[in-house]
Design a protein around this motif. Structure first.
Motif, mmCIF file in Angstrom:
data_model
loop_
_atom_site.group_PDB
_atom_site.id
_atom_site.type_symbol
_atom_site.label_atom_id
_atom_site.label_comp_id
_atom_site.label_asym_id
_atom_site.label_seq_id
_atom_site.Cartn_x
_atom_site.Cartn_y
_atom_site.Cartn_z
ATOM 1 N N LEU A 31 -33.278 -15.462 1.346
ATOM 2 C CA LEU A 31 -34.265 -16.700 1.534
ATOM 3 C C LEU A 31 -33.198 -17.980 1.316
ATOM 4 O O LEU A 31 -32.709 -18.127 0.309
ATOM 5 N N MET A 32 -33.215 -19.057 2.328
ATOM 6 C CA MET A 32 -32.337 -20.265 1.944
ATOM 7 C C MET A 32 -33.453 -21.249 1.547
ATOM 8 O O MET A 32 -34.365 -21.622 2.510
ATOM 9 N N GLU A 33 -33.341 -21.691 0.424
ATOM 10 C CA GLU A 33 -34.237 -22.878 0.046
ATOM 11 C C GLU A 33 -33.275 -24.139 -0.066
ATOM 12 O O GLU A 33 -32.245 -24.226 -0.501
ATOM 13 N N VAL A 34 -34.209 -25.118 0.540
ATOM 14 C CA VAL A 34 -33.711 -26.579 0.520
ATOM 15 C C VAL A 34 -34.468 -27.189 -0.220
ATOM 16 O O VAL A 34 -35.757 -27.383 -0.095
ATOM 17 N N SER A 35 -34.058 -28.303 -1.179
ATOM 18 C CA SER A 35 -34.575 -29.289 -1.892
ATOM 19 C C SER A 35 -33.617 -30.650 -1.725
ATOM 20 O O SER A 35 -32.574 -30.624 -1.844
ATOM 21 N N ALA A 36 -34.342 -31.720 -0.969
ATOM 22 C CA ALA A 36 -33.584 -32.804 -0.602
ATOM 23 C C ALA A 36 -34.541 -33.928 -0.676
ATOM 24 O O ALA A 36 -36.068 -34.168 -0.538
ATOM 25 N N PRO A 37 -33.702 -35.271 -0.854
ATOM 26 C CA PRO A 37 -34.557 -36.681 -0.594
ATOM 27 C C PRO A 37 -35.263 -36.465 0.774
ATOM 28 O O PRO A 37 -34.674 -36.259 1.621
ATOM 29 N N GLU A 60 -33.244 -36.319 10.927
ATOM 30 C CA GLU A 60 -33.210 -36.013 9.681
ATOM 31 C C GLU A 60 -32.663 -34.241 9.468
ATOM 32 O O GLU A 60 -33.938 -33.685 9.801
ATOM 33 N N VAL A 61 -31.709 -33.852 8.840
ATOM 34 C CA VAL A 61 -31.827 -32.469 9.216
ATOM 35 C C VAL A 61 -30.840 -31.974 7.901
ATOM 36 O O VAL A 61 -29.804 -32.743 7.331
ATOM 37 N N VAL A 62 -30.778 -30.729 7.478
ATOM 38 C CA VAL A 62 -30.048 -30.007 6.480
ATOM 39 C C VAL A 62 -29.564 -28.860 7.101
ATOM 40 O O VAL A 62 -30.144 -27.811 7.911
ATOM 41 N N GLU A 63 -28.264 -28.552 7.260
ATOM 42 C CA GLU A 63 -27.473 -27.646 8.160
ATOM 43 C C GLU A 63 -26.757 -26.585 7.189
ATOM 44 O O GLU A 63 -26.133 -26.960 6.400
ATOM 45 N N VAL A 77 -27.571 -22.740 10.841
ATOM 46 C CA VAL A 77 -29.248 -23.065 10.688
ATOM 47 C C VAL A 77 -29.401 -24.201 10.232
ATOM 48 O O VAL A 77 -28.754 -24.920 9.641
ATOM 49 N N GLU A 78 -30.416 -24.915 11.038
ATOM 50 C CA GLU A 78 -30.650 -26.313 10.831
ATOM 51 C C GLU A 78 -32.287 -26.386 10.751
ATOM 52 O O GLU A 78 -32.859 -25.941 11.065
ATOM 53 N N LEU A 79 -32.642 -27.351 9.475
ATOM 54 C CA LEU A 79 -33.864 -27.276 8.892
ATOM 55 C C LEU A 79 -34.195 -28.855 8.927
ATOM 56 O O LEU A 79 -33.239 -29.868 8.312
ATOM 57 N N CYS A 80 -35.333 -28.927 9.359
ATOM 58 C CA CYS A 80 -36.086 -30.670 9.361
ATOM 59 C C CYS A 80 -37.054 -30.729 8.339
ATOM 60 O O CYS A 80 -37.867 -29.818 8.410
ATOM 61 N N PRO A 81 -37.202 -31.926 7.801
ATOM 62 C CA PRO A 81 -38.330 -31.896 6.728
ATOM 63 C C PRO A 81 -39.387 -32.095 7.381
ATOM 64 O O PRO A 81 -40.673 -31.849 6.888
ATOM 65 N N HIS A 82 -39.591 -32.117 8.754
ATOM 66 C CA HIS A 82 -40.731 -32.157 9.751
ATOM 67 C C HIS A 82 -41.461 -31.014 10.095
ATOM 68 O O HIS A 82 -42.212 -30.844 10.814
ATOM 69 N N ALA A 112 -41.195 -38.853 -1.202
ATOM 70 C CA ALA A 112 -39.620 -39.013 -1.615
ATOM 71 C C ALA A 112 -38.874 -37.889 -1.380
ATOM 72 O O ALA A 112 -37.744 -38.096 -1.651
ATOM 73 N N LYS A 113 -39.525 -36.531 -1.253
ATOM 74 C CA LYS A 113 -38.559 -35.298 -1.439
ATOM 75 C C LYS A 113 -39.498 -34.182 -0.335
ATOM 76 O O LYS A 113 -40.599 -34.327 -0.113
ATOM 77 N N TRP A 114 -38.406 -33.427 -0.024
ATOM 78 C CA TRP A 114 -39.039 -32.331 0.777
ATOM 79 C C TRP A 114 -38.259 -30.999 0.383
ATOM 80 O O TRP A 114 -37.277 -31.004 -0.216
ATOM 81 N N ASN A 115 -38.989 -29.969 0.404
ATOM 82 C CA ASN A 115 -38.661 -28.698 0.188
ATOM 83 C C ASN A 115 -38.850 -27.834 1.276
ATOM 84 O O ASN A 115 -39.832 -27.883 1.866
ATOM 85 N N GLY A 116 -37.782 -26.891 1.577
ATOM 86 C CA GLY A 116 -38.011 -25.856 2.708
ATOM 87 C C GLY A 116 -37.454 -24.408 2.323
ATOM 88 O O GLY A 116 -36.812 -24.308 1.608
#
Length: 199
Positions: A31-37, A60-63, A77-82, A112-116
Motif C-alpha cells: 500500500l502506497m500512501e501519499v499525503s501532500a499539499p 499535479e502529480v506525485v510519482e 506509479v503516478e498519482l493525481c489529487p483528482h 489545502a491537502k490531499w491524501n491518496g
C-alpha cells in the motif's frame, strides 16, 4: 517506511510542507500512501477519476519509481489529487513495456491537502527491486515546480539542464525486507516475464 520530499529536483529546499510517501505491507503487495499539499494547479485532467490517464505527468502529480538496478527495469506509479493515475513498467531508461495498468486508488481532499492510497500488487514490481526515488510536480508555466526525494546535487547541474526523473543513477537503495520479512521471496510476475530486457 516513510519518505519526505523536501527538495526540488536540483536540491533547493521546498517552500511548503513536504509531500510524504509511506509504504505499508498488505496482502499481495504494498500500500502506497501519499499525503501532500493540494496546489490546485494545473486544473484537473479531463480523464475520469479512478482510471489511468496518459500524460498525467503534465498535471499535479506525485510519482514513485521502483527499480531493479541491475536490469534497469522499473515500475513508475503516478498519482493525481483528482483521482487519476498512471502505472508504467519500463525495461531500460524511458523504454515503456506496459502502460495504463489498472490500479486500486482512492483519494480524499480538503482545500489545502490531499491524501491518496494506491494498492500496488507484487506483479507490478520488477524482480529484485532494490532502488527507489519519488517525485512531486505542481504549478503551471514559469511556476511549474519539480521536486525529488533524491535530487541532483547543485554542483552537478549542467547549464540549461532540465528536470529528468529517469536519471536512474540518482536513485537510492530500497530494502523491502523490513516490510516483507527476511524470508520473503518476491512472487514471479508474468507481466515482467513478457517485458524484454534491453541492456
Amino acid at each position: 517506511m516513510e519518505f519526505k520530499i523536501e527538495h526540488t529536483w536540483n536540491s533547493f529546499p521546498v517552500t511548503h510542507d513536504p509531500v510524504v510517501i509511506r509504504l505499508i505491507p498488505e496482502n499481495g503487495g504494498i500500500l502506497m500512501e501519499v499525503s501532500a499539499p493540494f496546489f490546485k494547479d494545473p486544473p484537473a485532467p479531463l480523464g475520469e477519476p479512478g482510471k489511468p490517464f496518459n500524460g498525467l505527468w503534465d498535471y499535479e502529480v506525485v510519482e514513485a519509481f521502483f527499480l531493479n538496478d541491475e536490469t534497469q527495469q522499473y515500475l513508475e506509479v503516478e498519482l493525481c489529487p483528482h483521482g487519476q493515475h498512471l502505472v508504467l513498467l519500463l525495461s531500460g531508461r524511458r523504454k515503456v513495456c506496459k502502460q495504463e495498468l489498472p490500479l486500486m486508488f482512492e483519494v480524499s481532499r480538503t482545500s489545502a491537502k490531499w491524501n491518496g492510497r494506491a494498492h500496488l500488487p507484487w506483479s507490478y514490481f520488477p524482480p529484485a527491486t532494490d532502488k527507489f526515488n519519488a517525485f512531486a510536480i505542481h504549478g503551471s508555466g514559469v511556476d511549474r515546480t519539480y521536486e525529488a526525494l533524491y535530487p541532483i546535487l547543485q554542483h552537478e547541474i549542467q547549464k540549461e539542464q532540465k528536470p529528468d526523473f529517469h536519471r536512474l543513477e540518482y536513485f537510492k537503495s530500497l530494502n523491502l525486507k523490513p516490510l516483507t520479512g527476511e524470508d520473503w521471496k518476491q512472487p514471479i510476475s508474468d507481466l515482467w516475464a513478457s517485458c524484454k530486457q534491453t541492456n
